[in-house]
Design an enzyme around this catalytic site. Structure first.
Site, mmCIF file in Angstrom:
data_model
loop_
_atom_site.group_PDB
_atom_site.id
_atom_site.type_symbol
_atom_site.label_atom_id
_atom_site.label_comp_id
_atom_site.label_asym_id
_atom_site.label_seq_id
_atom_site.Cartn_x
_atom_site.Cartn_y
_atom_site.Cartn_z
ATOM 1 N N GLY A 97 10.317 39.654 16.515
ATOM 2 C CA GLY A 97 10.631 41.311 16.963
ATOM 3 C C GLY A 97 9.335 42.150 16.569
ATOM 4 O O GLY A 97 9.330 43.396 16.147
ATOM 5 N N GLY A 98 8.037 41.520 16.522
ATOM 6 C CA GLY A 98 6.846 41.875 16.133
ATOM 7 C C GLY A 98 6.129 42.917 17.076
ATOM 8 O O GLY A 98 4.868 43.186 16.424
ATOM 9 N N ASP A 122 8.118 38.295 20.401
ATOM 10 C CA ASP A 122 8.914 39.308 20.900
ATOM 11 C C ASP A 122 9.183 39.019 22.248
ATOM 12 O O ASP A 122 8.999 37.976 22.861
ATOM 13 C CB ASP A 122 7.975 40.524 20.624
ATOM 14 C CG ASP A 122 8.774 42.067 20.595
ATOM 15 O OD1 ASP A 122 9.600 42.344 21.731
ATOM 16 O OD2 ASP A 122 8.737 42.590 19.708
ATOM 17 N N ARG A 158 10.527 43.435 10.643
ATOM 18 C CA ARG A 158 10.531 44.710 10.164
ATOM 19 C C ARG A 158 11.129 45.668 11.333
ATOM 20 O O ARG A 158 10.985 45.658 12.517
ATOM 21 C CB ARG A 158 9.035 45.154 9.917
ATOM 22 C CG ARG A 158 9.235 46.833 9.303
ATOM 23 C CD ARG A 158 7.742 47.304 9.408
ATOM 24 N NE ARG A 158 7.154 48.050 10.458
ATOM 25 C CZ ARG A 158 6.165 48.613 10.679
ATOM 26 N NH1 ARG A 158 5.691 49.167 9.604
ATOM 27 N NH2 ARG A 158 5.769 49.216 11.894
ATOM 28 N N HIS A 162 17.801 46.502 12.217
ATOM 29 C CA HIS A 162 18.764 47.846 12.227
ATOM 30 C C HIS A 162 18.664 48.686 13.720
ATOM 31 O O HIS A 162 19.739 49.585 14.213
ATOM 32 C CB HIS A 162 17.957 49.138 11.578
ATOM 33 C CG HIS A 162 16.691 49.705 12.105
ATOM 34 N ND1 HIS A 162 16.393 50.929 11.728
ATOM 35 C CD2 HIS A 162 15.804 49.409 13.078
ATOM 36 C CE1 HIS A 162 15.109 51.236 12.442
ATOM 37 N NE2 HIS A 162 15.122 50.273 13.234
HETATM 38 C C1 SAM Z 1 11.973 48.937 16.356
HETATM 39 S S1 SAM Z 1 10.808 47.801 16.851
HETATM 40 C C2 SAM Z 1 10.203 47.155 15.609
HETATM 41 C C3 SAM Z 1 8.739 46.347 16.034
HETATM 42 C C4 SAM Z 1 8.023 45.911 14.678
HETATM 43 N N1 SAM Z 1 8.786 45.161 13.921
HETATM 44 C C5 SAM Z 1 7.578 46.993 13.958
HETATM 45 O O1 SAM Z 1 8.090 47.270 12.790
HETATM 46 O O2 SAM Z 1 6.418 47.702 14.109
HETATM 47 C C6 SAM Z 1 11.880 46.436 17.584
HETATM 48 C C7 SAM Z 1 11.520 45.243 18.106
HETATM 49 O O3 SAM Z 1 12.451 44.431 18.459
HETATM 50 C C8 SAM Z 1 11.986 43.971 19.654
HETATM 51 N N2 SAM Z 1 13.446 43.092 20.212
HETATM 52 C C9 SAM Z 1 14.312 43.643 20.383
HETATM 53 N N3 SAM Z 1 15.295 42.786 21.013
HETATM 54 C C10 SAM Z 1 14.541 41.454 20.996
HETATM 55 C C11 SAM Z 1 15.164 40.390 21.183
HETATM 56 N N4 SAM Z 1 16.141 40.018 21.907
HETATM 57 N N5 SAM Z 1 14.158 39.230 21.008
HETATM 58 C C12 SAM Z 1 12.817 39.461 20.302
HETATM 59 N N6 SAM Z 1 12.496 40.746 20.042
HETATM 60 C C13 SAM Z 1 13.386 41.725 20.497
HETATM 61 C C14 SAM Z 1 11.529 44.855 20.373
HETATM 62 O O4 SAM Z 1 10.782 44.545 21.656
HETATM 63 C C15 SAM Z 1 10.875 45.496 19.389
HETATM 64 O O5 SAM Z 1 9.397 45.258 19.571
#
Ligand code: SAM
Length: 263
Positions: A97-98, A122, A158, A162
């Site tokens: 989820g980066g 991601d 990160r 949440h």
């Molecule tokens: C709040 S953002 C945080 C992004 C990054 N980790 C940061 O701290 O800058 C949450 C991330 O989770 C990813 N995400 C949401 N659902 C996901 C999934 N099912 N599989 C992979 N990534 C996912 C989103 O695309 C997004 O980039």
């Protein structure tokens, strides 16, 4: 700021009516929150982003700029000590989820000499916009599917958990735990709230989690319980931005205790 106007503010506008209609109960389904009312959709937030590139761009920019480079987990965690003698052919750092890879780029910049694969994961619409950082593999992967990278040193998330309801958090943790080796470390970088007296800023983030994701911010005791229920152990919490409660939690398979020292 653009993210707040385009995505967060519409949710807040409808939140009072939403809460009134749902009897002031915490939402439990991420497809039935104030977000769906605000944007007239049945999709969860991240699925909705896939067809809203302008809002997605604002969101990715917000995530990239959220912290200055000197206030990240890399300032408190002994990466080099934990990763000593890590082999070049194994995964060193998997950022799940980066987003578009800003944290992978920071990691690579700080530790260019460390051996092992550095991998961004991601959803496809985020990876499509990923930074072309040399030495970073950008891979589209849905964290609710089985994790393809087995036995990495660090699995790092990160501000990902949440955004997820408790059952979904468990699904993500189960997928990671299934591929962890005894020497693997799961790093969960999140707000770790005090038991009382939470700042208004953290409270507002908590309200955003409620209104967009049927989720919540958590105290250390709540995080510990979440990990224990998934058969994992919180070995240590490192707070790197005390004002904002921003912390990285070192989580391991039971009995693989931390030797990391705060720096
Ligand atoms: C709040 S953002 C945080 C992004 C990054 N980790 C940061 O701290 O800058 C949450 C991330 O989770 C990813 N995400 C949401 N659902 C996901 C999934 N099912 N599989 C992979 N990534 C996912 C989103 O695309 C997004 O980039």
């Amino acid at each position: 700021m653009a993210m707040r106007f385009t995505t967060a503010a519409p949710q807040y506008q409808v939140l009072p009516d939403y809460l009134k209609e749902t009897g002031y109960k915490n939402p439990v389904d991420e497809t039935k929150t104030a977000f769906q009312v605000a944007f007239n959709t049945s999709l969860n937030s991240y699925a909705w982003f896939a067809s809203h590139p302008v809002q997605l761009d604002h969101f990715n920019t917000y995530m990239a700029l959220r912290r200055k480079p000197d206030t990240t987990w890399l300032s408190v965690y002994s990466v080099e000590k934990e990763a000593a003698n890590w082999p070049a052919d194994k995964a060193l750092y998997v950022n799940i989820g980066g987003s578009i890879g800003h944290q992978c780029a920071q990691f690579k910049e700080k530790y260019p000499h460390l051996q092992g694969r550095v991998i961004l994961q991601d959803l496809p619409h985020s990876v499509a916009n990923a930074l072309p950082t040399p030495g970073v593999e950008n891979i589209a992967h849905d964290m609710f599917e089985p994790q393809p990278i087995v036995g990495a040193k660090f699995y790092y998330l990160r501000a990902v958990l949440h955004n997820q309801s408790p059952p979904n958090v468990r699904r993500v943790l189960d997928n990671i735990k299934a591929v962890m080796a005894p020497e693997s470390i799961l790093l969960i970088d999140e707000l770790v709230l005090p038991e009382s007296g939470v700042s208004y800023i953290a409270s507002s983030i908590d309200m955003t989690m409620l209104s967009a994701f049927a989720s919540t911010e958590r105290t250390e005791a709540q995080w510990r319980k979440t990990f224990e229920e998934a058969g994992l152990e919180l070995t240590r919490t490192y707070t790197y931005y005390p004002t904002g409660y921003e912390s990285v939690m070192d989580v391991r398979l039971p009995r693989a205790k931390s030797t990391n020292a705060e720096i």
